[in-house]
Design an enzyme around this catalytic site. Structure first.
Site, mmCIF file in Angstrom:
data_model
loop_
_atom_site.group_PDB
_atom_site.id
_atom_site.type_symbol
_atom_site.label_atom_id
_atom_site.label_comp_id
_atom_site.label_asym_id
_atom_site.label_seq_id
_atom_site.Cartn_x
_atom_site.Cartn_y
_atom_site.Cartn_z
ATOM 1 N N THR A 32 0.824 -1.197 0.000
ATOM 2 C CA THR A 32 0.000 0.000 0.000
ATOM 3 C C THR A 32 0.859 1.248 0.000
ATOM 4 O O THR A 32 1.979 1.263 0.510
ATOM 5 C CB THR A 32 -0.943 0.044 1.222
ATOM 6 O OG1 THR A 32 -0.201 0.388 2.394
ATOM 7 C CG2 THR A 32 -1.624 -1.298 1.436
ATOM 8 N N ASP A 56 -4.146 6.041 2.306
ATOM 9 C CA ASP A 56 -3.714 7.138 3.165
ATOM 10 C C ASP A 56 -4.081 6.709 4.574
ATOM 11 O O ASP A 56 -5.261 6.666 4.928
ATOM 12 C CB ASP A 56 -4.432 8.431 2.775
ATOM 13 C CG ASP A 56 -4.074 9.600 3.688
ATOM 14 O OD1 ASP A 56 -3.324 9.396 4.661
ATOM 15 O OD2 ASP A 56 -4.559 10.719 3.435
ATOM 16 N N ASN A 83 4.409 0.461 8.541
ATOM 17 C CA ASN A 83 5.651 1.142 8.210
ATOM 18 C C ASN A 83 5.455 2.605 7.832
ATOM 19 O O ASN A 83 6.392 3.403 7.908
ATOM 20 C CB ASN A 83 6.340 0.393 7.057
ATOM 21 C CG ASN A 83 7.496 1.150 6.479
ATOM 22 O OD1 ASN A 83 8.542 1.306 7.109
ATOM 23 N ND2 ASN A 83 7.345 1.655 5.251
ATOM 24 N N SER A 134 8.663 1.195 14.788
ATOM 25 C CA SER A 134 8.886 2.284 15.725
ATOM 26 C C SER A 134 10.261 2.878 15.434
ATOM 27 O O SER A 134 10.607 3.105 14.283
ATOM 28 C CB SER A 134 8.773 1.763 17.163
ATOM 29 O OG SER A 134 8.942 2.804 18.101
ATOM 30 N N TYR A 148 8.444 13.812 16.710
ATOM 31 C CA TYR A 148 8.692 12.467 16.192
ATOM 32 C C TYR A 148 8.954 11.522 17.353
ATOM 33 O O TYR A 148 8.383 10.423 17.421
ATOM 34 C CB TYR A 148 9.880 12.472 15.228
ATOM 35 C CG TYR A 148 10.195 11.094 14.690
ATOM 36 C CD1 TYR A 148 9.444 10.552 13.656
ATOM 37 C CD2 TYR A 148 11.239 10.328 15.224
ATOM 38 C CE1 TYR A 148 9.715 9.278 13.162
ATOM 39 C CE2 TYR A 148 11.517 9.060 14.742
ATOM 40 C CZ TYR A 148 10.750 8.539 13.712
ATOM 41 O OH TYR A 148 11.013 7.267 13.237
ATOM 42 N N LYS A 152 6.643 8.137 18.495
ATOM 43 C CA LYS A 152 7.152 6.782 18.647
ATOM 44 C C LYS A 152 7.011 6.274 20.080
ATOM 45 O O LYS A 152 6.789 5.080 20.303
ATOM 46 C CB LYS A 152 8.606 6.710 18.179
ATOM 47 C CG LYS A 152 8.778 6.954 16.676
ATOM 48 C CD LYS A 152 7.921 6.011 15.838
ATOM 49 C CE LYS A 152 8.118 6.189 14.347
ATOM 50 N NZ LYS A 152 7.264 5.301 13.522
ATOM 51 N N THR A 183 18.112 5.835 4.409
ATOM 52 C CA THR A 183 16.932 5.981 3.564
ATOM 53 C C THR A 183 16.697 7.476 3.377
ATOM 54 O O THR A 183 17.471 8.298 3.867
ATOM 55 C CB THR A 183 15.694 5.347 4.238
ATOM 56 O OG1 THR A 183 15.393 6.090 5.430
ATOM 57 C CG2 THR A 183 15.957 3.894 4.613
#
Length: 272
Positions: A32, A56, A83, A134, A148, A152, A183
């Site tokens: 997705t 979404d 994710n 996480s 952020y 988490k 990434t």
């Protein structure tokens, strides 16, 4: 035995890497992404083994619809990997209301909606594994990532509670705790607050602490994730990378020392 795995945020980063790893070994994957075109090439390469869906995670109804489509298409959902998410960089003071709400909306509520949608399916089939992506920052915080970090930490508490609630249904819950990886999480996918000069020094110190060795190679995580998915008794938490665990060890050593120092004060507060 092949598994059916539902992954959010499968267009890039860990989601894309892990989706391809599962498909290469013969699993079925529901990939997705907000923009379904970004995962269409997986169908060309892996055919009927992959189902691509636009999702979404901020849209609760869409989350339930996506899980229902996945269940109808493949007949079962063995693993859900939450994710989807992003990082907001900036000091707490700099963060606007919209930035704060958007960060929590995606990283916490989006994960919650997908989890809630998957649970009835897994309870009915008598098994399942929910994997929440996480971060080590859900255990130990760093500056200039306050919202952020908060998102988490919320995922950590929610998922640890969930694990205790659903174990009796044959459902496992795991938290993946990556340290930094190369990434685009900190690059093109990141959001930044409008800077206040007062925090320039804090941000400079934060940047100075980052070295080349701070970041792992994303593709190197695949073996660990495959082992986690295949484990008959998976752990609640799995660190990814060589930086996370030693850092957390030091953080907890410091915490325990402080708590011990204040132990007498804490006990007197009990009142009896």
């Amino acid at each position: 035995m092949a598994k059916t795995i539902f992954i959010t945020g499968a267009s890039k980063g860990f989601g894309r890497i892990w989706a391809e790893a599962f498909l290469k070994r013969g699993d079925k994957v529901v990939a997705t992404a907000r923009n379904v075109e970004s995962v269409k090439d997986l169908v060309q390469r892996y055919g009927a083994s992959v189902l691509t869906l636009a999702l979404d995670v901020n849209n609760r109804a869409q989350c339930f619809e996506a899980i229902a489509k996945a269940k109808k298409h493949f007949g079962s959902i063995d693993v859900v990997i939450n994710n989807a998410g992003y990082g907001l960089f900036g000091s707490v003071e700099e963060t606007t209301e919209k930035e704060a709400r958007d960060q929590i909306e995606t990283n916490v509520f989006g994960l919650l909606w997908v989890t809630q949608a998957a649970l009835p399916v897994m309870r009915e089939q008598g098994h399942g594994h929910i994997i929440q992506v996480s971060s080590v920052l859900g255990i130990a915080a760093l500056p200039v990532l306050g919202l952020y970090n908060a998102s988490k930490w919320a995922v950590e508490g929610l998922s640890e509670t969930l694990a205790a609630e659903v174990k009796g249904f044959g459902i496992n819950v795991s938290l993946i705790e990556p340290n930094g990886f190369s990434t685009d999480w900190g690059g093109a996918s990141a959001f930044h607050t409008q800077s206040l000069p007062a925090y320039d020094g804090v941000k400079a110190a934060f940047q100075a602490g980052i070295t080349e060795d701070s970041f792992g190679i994303p593709e190197a995580t695949t073996d660990a994730v495959l082992k986690l998915v295949d484990a008959s008794n998976p752990p609640l938490r799995l660190f990814l990378g060589k930086v996370a665990y030693p850092w957390v060890q030091q953080v907890y050593a410091d915490r325990l020392a402080t708590w011990d120092e204040w132990k007498e004060v804490a006990e007197k507060a009990h009142g009896k």
